[in-house]
Write a protein that holds these residues in place. Sequence first.
Motif, PDB file in Angstrom:
ATOM      1  N   UNK A  20      56.357  10.983  38.274  1.00 37.37           N
ATOM      2  CA  UNK A  20      55.559  10.097  37.625  1.00 37.37           C
ATOM      3  C   UNK A  20      54.857   9.036  38.732  1.00 37.37           C
ATOM      4  N   UNK A  21      55.395   8.888  39.710  1.00 40.17           N
ATOM      5  CA  UNK A  21      54.859   7.846  40.554  1.00 40.17           C
ATOM      6  C   UNK A  21      54.270   8.825  41.978  1.00 40.17           C
ATOM      7  N   UNK A  22      54.412   9.750  42.329  1.00 43.41           N
ATOM      8  CA  UNK A  22      53.985  10.753  43.325  1.00 43.41           C
ATOM      9  C   UNK A  22      52.376  11.118  42.767  1.00 43.41           C
ATOM     10  N   UNK A  23      51.609  11.602  43.802  1.00 47.17           N
ATOM     11  CA  UNK A  23      50.382  12.081  43.270  1.00 47.17           C
ATOM     12  C   UNK A  23      50.842  13.503  42.593  1.00 47.17           C
ATOM     13  N   UNK A  24      49.943  13.910  41.591  1.00 52.11           N
ATOM     14  CA  UNK A  24      50.019  15.250  40.975  1.00 52.11           C
ATOM     15  C   UNK A  24      48.939  16.004  41.605  1.00 52.11           C
ATOM     16  N   UNK A  25      49.408  17.146  42.101  1.00 53.07           N
ATOM     17  CA  UNK A  25      48.655  17.995  43.020  1.00 53.07           C
ATOM     18  C   UNK A  25      48.734  19.400  42.448  1.00 53.07           C
ATOM     19  N   UNK A  26      47.619  19.931  42.937  1.00 56.95           N
ATOM     20  CA  UNK A  26      47.516  21.601  42.819  1.00 56.95           C
ATOM     21  C   UNK A  26      47.564  22.199  44.181  1.00 56.95           C
ATOM     22  N   UNK A  27      48.664  23.041  44.273  1.00 57.37           N
ATOM     23  CA  UNK A  27      49.082  23.783  45.487  1.00 57.37           C
ATOM     24  C   UNK A  27      48.859  25.400  45.506  1.00 57.37           C
ATOM     25  N   UNK A  28      48.024  25.867  46.401  1.00 56.15           N
ATOM     26  CA  UNK A  28      47.473  27.280  46.458  1.00 56.15           C
ATOM     27  C   UNK A  28      48.944  28.252  46.779  1.00 56.15           C
ATOM     28  N   UNK A  29      48.961  29.106  45.981  1.00 64.29           N
ATOM     29  CA  UNK A  29      50.064  30.297  46.381  1.00 64.29           C
ATOM     30  C   UNK A  29      49.551  31.196  47.171  1.00 64.29           C
ATOM     31  N   UNK A  30      48.292  31.243  47.851  1.00 67.81           N
ATOM     32  CA  UNK A  30      47.534  32.139  48.490  1.00 67.81           C
ATOM     33  C   UNK A  30      47.703  31.532  50.017  1.00 67.81           C
ATOM     34  N   UNK A  31      47.712  30.287  50.243  1.00 72.11           N
ATOM     35  CA  UNK A  31      47.512  29.746  51.647  1.00 72.11           C
ATOM     36  C   UNK A  31      48.179  28.238  51.544  1.00 72.11           C
ATOM     37  N   UNK A  32      47.935  27.423  52.590  1.00 76.04           N
ATOM     38  CA  UNK A  32      48.533  26.240  52.637  1.00 76.04           C
ATOM     39  C   UNK A  32      47.739  25.174  51.839  1.00 76.04           C
ATOM     40  N   UNK A  33      46.402  25.335  51.183  1.00 78.71           N
ATOM     41  CA  UNK A  33      45.510  24.401  50.638  1.00 78.71           C
ATOM     42  C   UNK A  33      46.247  23.686  49.570  1.00 78.71           C
ATOM     43  N   UNK A  34      45.732  22.516  49.250  1.00 81.70           N
ATOM     44  CA  UNK A  34      46.360  21.674  48.242  1.00 81.70           C
ATOM     45  C   UNK A  34      44.989  20.831  47.578  1.00 81.70           C
ATOM     46  N   UNK A  35      45.010  20.179  46.355  1.00 77.82           N
ATOM     47  CA  UNK A  35      44.168  19.389  46.028  1.00 77.82           C
ATOM     48  C   UNK A  35      44.725  18.145  45.040  1.00 77.82           C
ATOM     49  N   UNK A  36      44.607  17.198  45.382  1.00 75.61           N
ATOM     50  CA  UNK A  36      45.019  15.794  44.429  1.00 75.61           C
ATOM     51  C   UNK A  36      44.348  15.797  43.177  1.00 75.61           C
ATOM     52  N   UNK A  37      45.009  15.838  42.369  1.00 76.91           N
ATOM     53  CA  UNK A  37      44.564  15.784  40.890  1.00 76.91           C
ATOM     54  C   UNK A  37      44.471  14.258  40.372  1.00 76.91           C
ATOM     55  N   UNK A  38      45.532  13.545  40.617  1.00 74.38           N
ATOM     56  CA  UNK A  38      45.713  12.219  40.152  1.00 74.38           C
ATOM     57  C   UNK A  38      46.291  11.291  41.377  1.00 74.38           C
ATOM     58  N   UNK A  39      46.073  10.418  41.569  1.00 71.59           N
ATOM     59  CA  UNK A  39      46.644   9.372  42.664  1.00 71.59           C
ATOM     60  C   UNK A  39      48.174   9.269  42.345  1.00 71.59           C
ATOM     61  N   UNK A  40      48.447   8.986  40.935  1.00 72.94           N
ATOM     62  CA  UNK A  40      49.697   9.158  40.343  1.00 72.94           C
ATOM     63  C   UNK A  40      49.813   9.227  38.866  1.00 72.94           C
ATOM     64  N   UNK A  41      50.711   9.638  38.175  1.00 70.80           N
ATOM     65  CA  UNK A  41      50.560   9.807  36.646  1.00 70.80           C
ATOM     66  C   UNK A  41      51.887   9.417  36.068  1.00 70.80           C
ATOM     67  N   UNK A  42      51.560   8.127  35.467  1.00 63.89           N
ATOM     68  CA  UNK A  42      52.891   7.599  35.037  1.00 63.89           C
ATOM     69  C   UNK A  42      53.517   8.226  33.588  1.00 63.89           C
TER      70      UNK A  42
END
Length: 70
Positions: A20-42
């Motif tokens: 709830x205090x760490x960033x919510x991220x999308x993580x690829x299953x194909x490579x090492x790429x990630x995408x931050x969705x929310x800086x944090x999600x309480x």
Amino acid sequence: MECPYCKKVMKKGSIHCHNGWSPMIWRSQEDESTRKIQPWYKNFTKTKLEDVYYCSDCDIIIKKVTLDKE
């Protein structure tokens, strides 16, 4: 999965939320790429959502939902 906007192939991955205090991220299953969705999600419990697709060209995320047939 094909992007509904640009018709390119989207990357398959998952969404991670830790405490709830760490960033919510999308993580690829194909490579090492990630995408931050929310800086944090309480008030979001620790979870991982599978079968989530991301198009880097359109910057969209789509969650594939399957319904259980009863």
